[in-house]
Design an enzyme around this catalytic site. Sequence first.
Site, PDB file in Angstrom:
ATOM      1  CD  GLU A   1      -9.324  -1.231   3.752  1.00  0.00           C
ATOM      2  OE1 GLU A   1      -8.373  -0.196   4.761  1.00  0.00           O
ATOM      3  OE2 GLU A   1      -9.721  -0.327   2.569  1.00  0.00           O
TER       4      GLU A   1
ATOM      5  CG  ASN B   1      -1.851   1.166   1.249  1.00  0.00           C
ATOM      6  OD1 ASN B   1      -1.348   2.099   0.571  1.00  0.00           O
ATOM      7  ND2 ASN B   1      -2.876   0.829   2.193  1.00  0.00           N
TER       8      ASN B   1
ATOM      9  NE  ARG C   1     -10.411  13.137   3.591  1.00  0.00           N
ATOM     10  CZ  ARG C   1     -10.440  11.138   3.209  1.00  0.00           C
ATOM     11  NH1 ARG C   1     -11.434  10.618   3.076  1.00  0.00           N
ATOM     12  NH2 ARG C   1     -10.031  10.779   3.924  1.00  0.00           N
TER      13      ARG C   1
ATOM     14  CG  HIS D   1     -13.402   2.955   2.656  1.00  0.00           C
ATOM     15  ND1 HIS D   1     -13.828   4.636   3.421  1.00  0.00           N
ATOM     16  CD2 HIS D   1     -11.843   4.075   3.091  1.00  0.00           C
ATOM     17  CE1 HIS D   1     -12.768   5.696   4.074  1.00  0.00           C
ATOM     18  NE2 HIS D   1     -11.690   4.823   3.690  1.00  0.00           N
TER      19      HIS D   1
ATOM     20  NE  ARG E   1      -6.277   0.944  -0.046  1.00  0.00           N
ATOM     21  CZ  ARG E   1      -5.945   2.987   0.807  1.00  0.00           C
ATOM     22  NH1 ARG E   1      -5.007   3.300   0.955  1.00  0.00           N
ATOM     23  NH2 ARG E   1      -7.597   3.275   0.000  1.00  0.00           N
TER      24      ARG E   1
END
Length: 386
Positions: free
Chosen positions: A368, A11, A225, A164, A75
């Site tokens: 993940e 990743n 955010r 996601h 990823r």
Amino acid sequence: MTRATRVLVLNSGSSSVKYQLIDMADGARLAAGLVERIGEGAVPDHAAALDSVAEALGAAGMGLDSPDLAAIGHRAVHGGTRFTAPTLITDEVVQAMRELIPLAPLHNPANITGIEVARKLRPDLPQVAVFDTAFHAAMPESAARYAIDTATADRWSVRRYGFHGTSHQYVSRRTAELLGKSPESVNVIVLHLGNGASASAVAGGVCVDTSMGLTPLEGLVMGTRSGDLDPAVLLHLHRVGGLSVDEIDDLLNRRSGLVGLCGDNDMREIDRRIAVGDQRARLAFDIYIHRLRKYVGAYYAVLGRVDAVVFTAGVGENAVSVRVAAMSGLEALGIELDRTLNAARSREPRLVSGAGSRVAVAVVPTDEELEIAGQTFGLIENAQER
Ligand code: ADP
């Protein structure tokens, strides 16, 4: 000859590379680590970062040259409309990913650099890109399209992509397993609540709506955010407030959400402040929960029948208070949390709803890396069988 079954998952972010080596024969995690502060001193660039990953694996007797290594799974953040499934990486794929950089200027360049460096290290090894957007590509047009002029939207590739996806896919499938049912037979609302946060509606294993959009800014209130807001807020801040586009970008992505509302983005700290009567922390929590509940209601209506609401990622897996606040008062929808089960700590997938709850409420830790390794291995296995 024994078959190679190990997959290295990489990743590559802008300033860090995370890695895990997973044996797909039994799902065992053989190595994991993180190289941080790329670009600062000791690790000048991604090539140096991957060198140190290779070194660490080599020192543990599992070097990149090991015959046990079957593939590398990368990823990748944004696959646009082009990449809707795990993809074997070729020069042409890297070029297509480069063309997607305008859609994810912060993420895709680092992903590509990681891929290029890894391909130089092991050009003979199958390498696979697993896209964060892919699971959401199945969304119907009615959910994916924004209601703006069609030609303008198409000209600039403006639509809901969602993120996601690897987590939503993994968690919705594990939830079906937890219920003892096949993924095709269950409808699930997945709440991935980490620093970034997103919700999705998954019908029979297929994503039919998700809260993040063109970028990961839309939807739920997040750590830093804003999530949803009237798009005219941007115009107002620009025209009336005199903020530049970059200032607005910084405001909405880094100085909003929980941090913007109360100065903290860690739910543990917010819980602690609320316990001592801090009103700003209380309001931030309430705004976070209000938005979350709106999405639960919206996706309930999108799905029509809901078998489970599932919480995952840092906040979803750990914040007892968030699950209580999000799920309370929903008995009329068939949702009943069991306070004792909900308060119990565990790292296992588990039900936290009461025995009489028509809709299951679950906590399923996301993974993940395992999902990326699984999709990577699945792809090369299929390719070999053909
Ligand atoms: P990322 O989106 O960075 O992958 P994670 O899924 O790891 O984030 O979630 C990180 C967040 O999880 C932290 O910012 C914190 O708010 C929350 N968190 C972690 N542990 C706990 C806990 N024990 N209780 C409440 N919140 C927690």
